[in-house]
Motif scaffolding. Structure first.
Motif, short mmCIF file in Angstrom:
data_model
loop_
_atom_site.label_atom_id
_atom_site.label_comp_id
_atom_site.label_asym_id
_atom_site.label_seq_id
_atom_site.Cartn_x
_atom_site.Cartn_y
_atom_site.Cartn_z
N UNK A 232 54.11 0.04 36.56
CA UNK A 232 55.19 0.80 35.95
C UNK A 232 54.63 1.89 35.04
N UNK A 233 53.64 1.56 34.19
CA UNK A 233 53.03 2.56 33.31
C UNK A 233 52.32 3.63 34.12
N UNK A 234 51.66 3.24 35.21
CA UNK A 234 50.96 4.21 36.06
C UNK A 234 51.95 5.17 36.69
N UNK A 235 53.07 4.66 37.20
CA UNK A 235 54.08 5.52 37.81
C UNK A 235 54.73 6.42 36.77
N UNK A 236 54.92 5.94 35.54
CA UNK A 236 55.45 6.79 34.47
C UNK A 236 54.52 7.95 34.20
N UNK A 237 53.22 7.69 34.12
CA UNK A 237 52.25 8.75 33.84
C UNK A 237 52.17 9.75 34.98
N UNK A 238 52.22 9.27 36.22
CA UNK A 238 52.21 10.19 37.36
C UNK A 238 53.49 11.03 37.35
N UNK A 239 54.62 10.40 37.06
CA UNK A 239 55.88 11.13 37.01
C UNK A 239 55.91 12.17 35.91
N UNK A 240 55.34 11.86 34.75
CA UNK A 240 55.29 12.83 33.66
C UNK A 240 54.36 14.00 33.98
N UNK A 241 53.26 13.71 34.66
CA UNK A 241 52.29 14.76 34.95
C UNK A 241 52.72 15.63 36.12
N UNK A 242 53.25 15.02 37.18
CA UNK A 242 53.50 15.79 38.40
C UNK A 242 54.98 15.88 38.78
N UNK A 243 55.73 14.80 38.58
CA UNK A 243 57.16 14.72 38.91
C UNK A 243 57.45 15.07 40.36
N UNK A 244 58.65 14.78 40.81
CA UNK A 244 59.19 15.19 42.10
C UNK A 244 58.31 14.95 43.31
N UNK A 245 58.35 15.91 44.23
CA UNK A 245 57.66 15.77 45.51
C UNK A 245 56.16 15.79 45.39
N UNK A 246 55.63 16.63 44.51
CA UNK A 246 54.17 16.65 44.36
C UNK A 246 53.68 15.33 43.78
N UNK A 247 54.46 14.74 42.89
CA UNK A 247 54.09 13.45 42.33
C UNK A 247 54.20 12.31 43.32
N UNK A 248 55.05 12.45 44.33
CA UNK A 248 55.22 11.37 45.30
C UNK A 248 54.04 11.28 46.27
N UNK A 249 53.24 12.32 46.36
CA UNK A 249 52.07 12.29 47.26
C UNK A 249 50.93 11.47 46.67
N UNK A 250 50.75 11.51 45.36
CA UNK A 250 49.64 10.80 44.73
C UNK A 250 49.74 9.29 44.86
N UNK A 251 50.87 8.65 44.59
CA UNK A 251 50.93 7.19 44.76
C UNK A 251 50.63 6.75 46.20
N UNK A 252 51.00 7.55 47.18
CA UNK A 252 50.70 7.20 48.57
C UNK A 252 49.19 7.20 48.78
N UNK A 253 48.51 8.19 48.20
CA UNK A 253 47.05 8.25 48.31
C UNK A 253 46.38 7.08 47.58
N UNK A 254 47.02 6.60 46.51
CA UNK A 254 46.47 5.47 45.74
C UNK A 254 46.85 4.11 46.33
N UNK A 255 47.71 4.12 47.34
CA UNK A 255 48.10 2.87 47.99
C UNK A 255 49.37 2.25 47.43
N UNK A 256 50.13 2.98 46.63
CA UNK A 256 51.40 2.48 46.10
C UNK A 256 52.52 2.96 47.01
N UNK A 257 53.57 2.18 47.11
CA UNK A 257 54.74 2.56 47.89
C UNK A 257 55.83 2.99 46.92
N UNK A 258 55.76 4.25 46.48
CA UNK A 258 56.74 4.76 45.52
C UNK A 258 57.11 6.18 45.92
#
Length: 100
Positions: A40-66
């Motif tokens: 949850x904290x990791x997704x919050x930080x990714x969302x704050x840094x990148x948000x939206x569609x660009x942010x949704x690509x990073x969790x996929x690369x890290x192996x998260x389904x978000x």
């Protein structure tokens, strides 16, 4: 997926409304949560840094389904930052000229 073994305790009191109790995992996750607190904290930080569609690509690369909406919901659930009292107030030049 995390598989864990949870100890269950039985209450011996006859007037107890709950007969069994499970061992809590406060550091790992909250009750009925779908994400661990670390994720949850990791997704919050990714969302704050990148948000939206660009942010949704990073969790996929890290192996998260978000997806992007998951990131945006995490960001919207954060408390608003505390605002401090302004030290300097300025006069709006446009508003001053508008009256004359």
């Amino acid at each position: 997926m995390i598989l864990s073994t949870v100890r269950r305790f039985i209450c011996g009191s006859a007037d107890c409304s709950r007969r069994t109790f499970a061992e809590p995992f406060a550091q790992l996750t909250a009750p009925y949560a779908r994400f661990t607190s670390w994720l949850n904290r990791t997704l919050e930080r990714i969302g704050l840094a990148l948000a939206g569609r660009s942010g949704s690509r990073l969790p996929v690369q890290l192996g998260f389904d978000a997806g992007r909406m998951t990131l945006l919901r995490r960001v919207m659930a954060l408390p608003d930052p505390q605002s401090s009292t302004p030290r300097v107030l300025g006069v709006d030049d446009f508003a001053t000229r508008r009256g004359s």
